[in-house]
Design a protein around this motif. Structure first.
Motif, short mmCIF file in Angstrom:
data_model
loop_
_atom_site.label_atom_id
_atom_site.label_comp_id
_atom_site.label_asym_id
_atom_site.label_seq_id
_atom_site.Cartn_x
_atom_site.Cartn_y
_atom_site.Cartn_z
N LEU B 6 0.83 -1.18 0.02
CA LEU B 6 0.14 0.03 -0.19
C LEU B 6 0.82 1.28 0.05
O LEU B 6 1.76 1.45 0.68
N ASP B 7 0.54 1.98 -1.09
CA ASP B 7 1.31 3.33 -1.03
C ASP B 7 0.41 4.36 -1.08
O ASP B 7 -0.53 4.15 -1.39
N HIS B 8 0.99 5.54 -0.68
CA HIS B 8 -0.01 6.83 -0.53
C HIS B 8 0.65 7.97 -1.47
O HIS B 8 1.88 8.32 -1.40
N THR B 10 0.57 11.49 -3.19
CA THR B 10 0.55 12.65 -2.58
C THR B 10 -0.16 13.93 -3.71
O THR B 10 -0.51 14.91 -3.08
N SER B 14 2.01 11.66 -8.67
CA SER B 14 2.31 10.32 -8.03
C SER B 14 1.45 9.24 -8.18
O SER B 14 1.68 7.92 -8.39
N ALA B 18 2.10 5.50 -9.98
CA ALA B 18 1.82 4.08 -9.34
C ALA B 18 0.82 3.33 -10.52
O ALA B 18 1.05 2.27 -10.48
N ILE B 26 -6.92 2.96 -4.47
CA ILE B 26 -8.09 2.95 -3.46
C ILE B 26 -8.20 4.42 -3.03
O ILE B 26 -7.43 5.11 -2.76
N GLY B 28 -12.36 5.64 -0.94
CA GLY B 28 -12.99 5.20 0.14
C GLY B 28 -12.70 3.70 0.67
O GLY B 28 -12.69 3.59 1.83
N VAL B 47 -2.50 1.84 -4.44
CA VAL B 47 -1.96 3.29 -4.26
C VAL B 47 -3.39 3.91 -3.61
O VAL B 47 -4.50 4.17 -4.40
N SER B 48 -3.03 4.71 -2.47
CA SER B 48 -4.08 5.42 -1.89
C SER B 48 -4.13 6.90 -2.67
O SER B 48 -3.04 7.28 -2.69
N ARG B 50 -6.07 9.17 -1.49
CA ARG B 50 -6.92 9.93 -0.63
C ARG B 50 -6.21 11.25 -0.52
O ARG B 50 -6.95 12.46 -0.09
N ARG B 51 -4.98 11.43 -0.54
CA ARG B 51 -4.25 12.69 -0.21
C ARG B 51 -3.90 13.43 -1.72
O ARG B 51 -2.70 14.15 -1.50
#
Lengths: 744, 323, 177
Positions: B6-8, B10, B14, B18, B26, B28, B47-48, B50-51
């Motif tokens: 799991l990566d985030h 930004t 990015s 990914a 991903i 929600g 890869v999140s 969310r941010r």
């Protein structure tokens, strides 16, 4: 000093002792004592106990319906991170245990009896590892060459007379139907139901030497101990179960289920605690179901609507060799007259998970159908449905001739009708339209058999004048903590905050367990019996007759004598164990709780959606032990009635036998928006034949007929006479009048 | 749930990077985590997003731009949406539960996968989950399945509500991908199963939804009628999104979209053309329904959706035109 | 792209998020932090027993990976009130018997707390006649807004009674203020 005071209930206890005690807590709508723990999240449920080094097990379910497991490809799974074991022990259970079995169910997971039967347990260090590994386990099967039917109505299905219900025959029903002024002969169907308790089945097992300790979610601990012990071939004395809080049961936790035995076996092999929690899907697929039913009801009446004949025949299903068959006609036996009768249940042997007792087995589905058929008769005779019921209440149970212990049905019908405003109902369908909605009213009787079962409880009156009630009785939401405390408080003259109730531990005396609406009256009778023994000791200490002893607020009084309990006890505890056994009252009287349901529904003129707008239930079930928890039981039952009428249905794929809607998204239990304001009327009654408390069971009464009232209201609203539950909109639509037509 | 990394991300760059590396986004997670637990979805890399800052709603002369990460709840609570595109707010509020709407996002909801029980159950054949394995739903328990746009390979519906309203509102899905930005009219976003039901939509590999644009408001009467088994917290059996304007007792303009009826959110321009210029009447509604459903085909348990859709359409048009 | 600091505040205390990305927020709370007041009823977002508040909003913690909560503020039932110091909402559940088995109860209460915030912010619901207006607080509205929380014991009407009492008390306090 501790004694056991046993009473076999052979004759009605008409002393009505609880009407003469003076504490004034019995029957009061007191809050549940465990409430603060539950609303703050600090009541500990089965999966929530913490033990160091606890491993996690996940069950693996079969993906065929019938055959054998030829090979489990264990090695690849054992090589996965954290995996500790893959178990397929022959002591693991293939089926769930029926309520009060007290012995092992069918064991051995090499054979597959039904789709999604457990066949193995994968254990790992963490839940995530175990869940992944369980899904990764490859299984080779050999499918059965002679499979049994998947569909109970298939001509291939073997049909038997069940062991647990006897055919009732009297007179000549065929002739009565022929001679009748009005004859109704209809076939209804109800689908399978799931208990769907909110807490999934879970067990944490650990061994202390040769002693097994289980923290689990079960309803009837004294039986569950024997069942586990029998599965593992160990002495029941070596098993302890701890279950102080149980997140609902509704029958699904009466007997032990697969996860308990699997956890115990895994814990023994790994020499560490093992927790097995079933997923929601697994609970749906493999624990237990209420059988679907096909019911033929025949009603033959004279011109006034008085029944001269009554037939109720049901086809239900279960796995081969299971004793339980949904006792569909249980209440039909005693509810209405009609000496010419045939009441019969047959069971089809099919490959589908074990059918067992889901809340109010028998009446839940039997009453809703009988009461829908009665509505059809009322229409044919052209009399008010309430009046039809009243005209058909026999003086004694037909055929058997047994006397009724007490029956508040007329009062329930009258008071319910009055409170609901039944006189506003328009007898013909399609008379009331509000906007896009057809409005209708319906009613039904409620009836549920009453049972007293063996139970034991220990009561300690402590030297300081506080009381401790101890039994392995469970509280699955039923109110046991509150009720047992009220009985002890009333009998011993103590304010409720001076009574502590400890439940759900098999190191304590064996209560009745929670099932069949018998928990409160049976275990409560045992508590009462123990308290009577304590009262005898106290009266001796005070120097008066037991009958003349008056206990209130911690003081014992008799005439001029008066002493505080702590003084009277002189520094000593009094410990008494009370035990109740069912006796002749069970045979001498027909015992049942009764009531009446009234429902108003709206049916959408275009889409056929049905919404229940309001409901009233009036119930008589002997003495009310706690008006708050009893009311809640009735409310809950009526919510089940809404689900049974409108949405709940287990959908099996008849090609491979798997359950298609195995989760809470697709198996539709009612949500907040489905449930309107519900009015509950509790009728005061004393039934001395039912129990020394003069109380009867109430835990299931609220569902027994409720769906019939809703069904009858649908017909009254829009003219859709449906005989296939649940009444989903697809079934309503073909019967709807033109939505644009003017109301007649 | 299989193991994954799991990566985030930004920012959008990015996230795209990914995606190029084969990651699954991903946001929600309300649908993806559900499916991953059952191993219906088994991504190796997540890869999140969310941010990534795609969580704003901006109004300009072209209409409203709803960021891909705006939650369903925030979108339905937005005063601009409520005032000018009430259909969208109503459809969102008819879906799922408050808890799910607080987590589900605009982009994620567009990509919501079907509720077909055979898709969800890895013991069953499903061409959407496992191409070539067959479709167990066709002859199975198919009460919730599609009657329009089906193929030999798949009869699953798109189950959501939000996209149905967006379809009626002529929304446009905005994406970023390896080849830059793209605008996909929502009518072209979801794809019918044909021979390859595994792809639910027309997103290309490496492409990321950044926003949905709603064109300027029409000012019509906007209704979302959702028909379902429970009164709440249930997927639609059929839903109708309508945006209708009347002039002099006649239908001046109308757009209609249907949920849980077809394999994709369903819109039929010919039905709208039939209605425009006409005086509303039960007979007209029947004509419109007949046209809408002329190619509809049931598979047994879902046969009722055909009359139900006709009735839901009549009720909706009646309500929209009698104001 | 892994974040250097992966932490969240739970009931006012800062915690490192779990190492296994598969761990859900629910399992992290229950298993790692011992906050078992949050319940697992279905693990698939279909029952609401796992409802917690994240940055003041209610969500299903079962469908959220714990690692996605870096920097978030999480509140569970344990922060709303303890058994010997219940909040008015919890007390109302006890008084009105808004539970039976108690398993869905923490989720109902967390959900209700967030719902009251949504009401105060004027959010509409599926049963609001006019989505542009602030909602009337009717029973129908409360039922719709609580429909993400299943109760199999069927305590629904008692739960709504509890909520009505708390909302009425809050309204009269506002009127007094």
């Amino acid at each position: 000093m501790s004694r056991t005071d046993t009473v076999t209930y052979d004759s009605p206890d008409t002393r009505n002792l609880l009407d003469h005690t003076r504490q004034g807590v019995i029957g009061k709508p007191l809050d549940r004592p465990e409430g603060p723990l539950k609303v703050s999240g600090s009541a500990t449920y089965s999966a929530e106990w913490k033990f160091d080094d606890c491993a996690e097990g996940v069950l693996v379910l079969a993906t065929i319906a019938q055959g054998t497991v030829q090979r489990l490809h264990k090695q690849r799974v054992l090589d996965m991170p954290g995996v500790l074991a893959v178990l397929a022990d022959e002591a693991m259970t293939r089926r769930s245990t029926q309520g009060t079995a007290g012995e092992a169910p069918v064991q051995g997971v090499h054979t597959v009896d039904y789709f999604a039967q457990p066949i193995a347990l994968v254990v790992a260090e963490t839940f995530e590892q175990a869940r992944d590994a369980a899904l990764a386990l490859e299984v080779d099967y050999v499918e059965s060459k002679s499979p049994i039917a998947l569909d109970p109505e298939s001509p291939d299905a073997e049909v038997e007379d069940p062991d647990n219900s006897e055919t009732v025959e009297g007179g000549d029903l065929e002739k009565a139907m022929h001679d009748a002024a009005f004859a109704i002969d209809v076939e209804y169907r109800t689908p399978g139901h799931a208990s769907a308790a909110m807490e999934p089945h879970a067990t944490i097992a650990q061994w202390h030497g040769d002693r097994l300790e289980l923290h689990g979610s079960y309803q009837m601990l004294a039986y569950n101990v024997k069942e586990i012990a029998d599965c593992l071939s160990i002495d029941p004395e070596k098993v302890r179960i701890i279950a102080p809080y149980v997140g609902g049961g509704f029958g699904s936790k009466l007997g032990i289920t697969h996860e308990a035995v699997a956890a115990a076996i895994a814990a023994r092999q790994l020499k560490r605690p093992v927790r097995v929690v079933m997923s929601r899907q697994q609970v749906f697929e493999t624990v237990m179901r209420r059988s679907e039913t096909r019911q033929r009801v025949r009603l033959a009446s004279d011109a006034s609507g008085k029944l001269i004949g009554l037939g109720h025949e049901a086809l239900v299903s279960n796995l081969p060799d299971e004793e339980f068959a949904e006792p569909v006609t249980q209440a039909t036996e005693f509810l209405y007259g009609g000496e010419n009768r045939l009441l019969k249940v047959e069971v089809a042997r099919i490959s589908r998970m074990t059918a067992g007792s889901v809340r109010a087995p028998g009446e839940a589905v039997g009453m809703q159908v009988l009461e829908a058929a009665m509505d059809e008769l009322a229409e044919a005779v052209d009399i008010d449905p309430v009046e039809l019921r009243k005209r058909n209440l026999p003086a004694k149970v037909p055929v058997e001739g047994t006397a009724y212990s007490s029956r508040m049905l007329v009062e329930a019908l009258d008071q319910g009708a009055e409170a609901f405003g039944w006189d506003q109902r328009r007898p013909r369908p399609c008379q009331t339209r509000e906007g896009d909605w057809w409005i209708g009213m319906g009613m039904a009787s409620a009836a549920r058999v009453n049972m007293l079962v063996p139970a034991e409880a220990r009561v300690t009156l402590k030297a300081d004048g506080a009381a401790l009630v101890e039994t392995d009785q469970t509280d699955i939401g039923t109110g046991s903590y509150a009720i047992l405390g009220q009985i002890a408080g009333e009998m011993l003259g103590l304010p409720i905050d001076r009574v502590n109730v400890v439940l759900g531990d098999t190191s304590l005396p064996a209560g009745a367990g929670s099932g069949g609406s018998f928990g409160a009256i049976s275990t409560g009778s045992a508590v009462m019996r123990a308290c009577e023994a304590i009262r005898t000791t106290l009266s001796e200490a005070l120097g008066c007759d037991t009958d003349a002893l008056d206990l209130k607020d911690g003081t014992a009084t008799s005439g001029d004598l008066s002493q505080s309990l702590s003084d009277l006890l002189g520094g000593n505890d009094i410990v008494e164990t009370g035990k109740i056994e069912p006796g002749k009252t069970a045979e001498d009287f027909s015992q049942a709780s009764y009531g009446a349901f009234f429902a108003e529904v709206a049916v959408h003129a275009f889409t056929g959606e049905t919404r229940v707008r309001r409901m009233t239930g009036a119930f008589g079930f002997g003495r009310v032990l706690n008006a708050k928890t009893a009311r809640s039981q009735c409310l809950g039952g009526m919510v089940w009635g809404i689900g049974s009428a409108l949405t709940e249905e287990l959908a099996f794929d008849l090609r491979d036998g798997h359950l298609v809607n195995h989760d809470l998204a697709e198996y539709h239990v009612p949500v907040h928006a489905d449930v309107p304001a519900i009015e509950v009327i509790l009728l005061e009654e004393r039934d001395a034949a039912a129990s020394p408390l003069q109380a009867k069971g109430v835990g299931e009464l609220g569902i027994c007929g409720a769906a019939g009232a809703i069904t009858n209201a649908i017909y009254n609203a829009c003219g859709a006479r449906l005989r296939n539950f649940p009444m989903t909109l697809d079934k309503v639509i073909p019967h709807l009048p033109d939505p644009f037509a003017e109301v007649a | 749930m299989k193991s994954f990394t799991l990566d985030h991300a930004t920012d959008t760059d990015s996230a795209l990077s990914a995606l190029r590396g084969g990651a699954t986004t991903i946001a929600g997670g309300t649908n993806l985590v559900d499916l991953m637990k059952l191993q219906v979805e088994t991504p190796d890399r997540l890869v999140s997003i969310r941010r990534t800052g795609l969580d704003t709603i901006v109004e300009d002369q072209d209409g409203l731009r709803v960021g891909a990460l705006v939650t369903n709840a925030d979108c339905a609570a937005d005063q601009r949406v409520r005032t000018s595109w009430p259909l969208l707010a109503k459809a969102i509020l008819a879906g799922a539960s408050p808890q799910l709407r607080n987590r589900a996002t605009t982009g994620g909801n567009l990509c919501q996968r079907t509720r077909c029980g055979y898709f969800y159950d890895t013991s069953q054949a499903c061409n959407k989950r496992e191409p070539g394995s067959g479709c167990a739903a066709r002859d199975g328990f198919n009460r919730i399945h599609a009657v329009l746009g089906t193929s030999e390979a798949c009869i699953a519906t798109y189950p959501g509500d939000m996209a149905v309203a967006m379809l009626a509102l002529d929304a446009v899905v905005l994406t970023q991908g390896p080849n830059g930005a793209r605008e996909i009219p929502i009518a072209e976003f979801h794809r019918m199963p044909g021979e390859d039901p595994s792809r639910d939509n027309t997103l290309k590999p490496g492409e990321l939804i950044t926003a949905v644009r709603l064109p300027a408001p029409t000012g019509g009467v906007q209704i979302y009628r959702k028909v379902r088994d429970r009164a709440s917290y249930a997927f639609a059996l059929v839903s109708v999104a309508a945006d209708v304007s009347m002039e002099g007792g006649r239908i001046a303009r109308c757009s209609l979209a249907f949920g849980s009826l077809g394999t994709v959110p369903w819109r039929d321009r010919a039905v709208e053309e039939l209605l425009v210029g006409e005086t509303p009447s039960p007979a007209l509604y029947t004509k419109a329904a007949d046209l809408l459903l002329k190619d509809a085909r049931g598979f047994g348990h879902n046969d009722f959706k055909i009359p139900l859709a006709a009735r839901a359409l009549a009720a909706t048009l009646h309500e929209a035109t009698q104001g | 792209m892994a974040l250097p600091m992966s932490r969240a505040s739970v009931n006012g205390t800062d915690h490192a998020l779990p190492a296994d990305p598969r761990r859900t927020l629910l399992d992290w709370l229950r298993e790692d932090l011992g906050l078992t007041g949050t319940k697992k009823g279905c693990d698939h977002g279909q029952c609401g027993a796992c409802t917690v508040l994240v940055d003041g909003r209610r969500i299903n913690s079962c469908l959220s990976l714990a690692q996605l909560h870096d920097g978030d503020t999480i509140e569970t039932i344990e922060s709303i009130g303890s058994a010997d110091n219940l909040s008015p909402l919890q007390k109302a559940f006890v008084t009105h018997d808004g539970f039976q088995c108690g398993y869905c109860t923490p989720g109902q209460i967390c959900s209700a707390k967030a719902m009251m915030q949504e009401l105060s912010e004027g959010w509409a619901s599926a049963v609001s006649d006019d989505v542009t207006a602030a909602p009337d607080i009717t029973r129908e509205e409360l039922r719709e807004r609580m429909s993400g929380n299943l109760c199999r014991c069927g305590a629904y009407s008692n739960i709504i009674a509890a909520l009505e009492e708390v909302l009425a008390d809050a309204a009269s306090e506002r009127a007094d203020a």
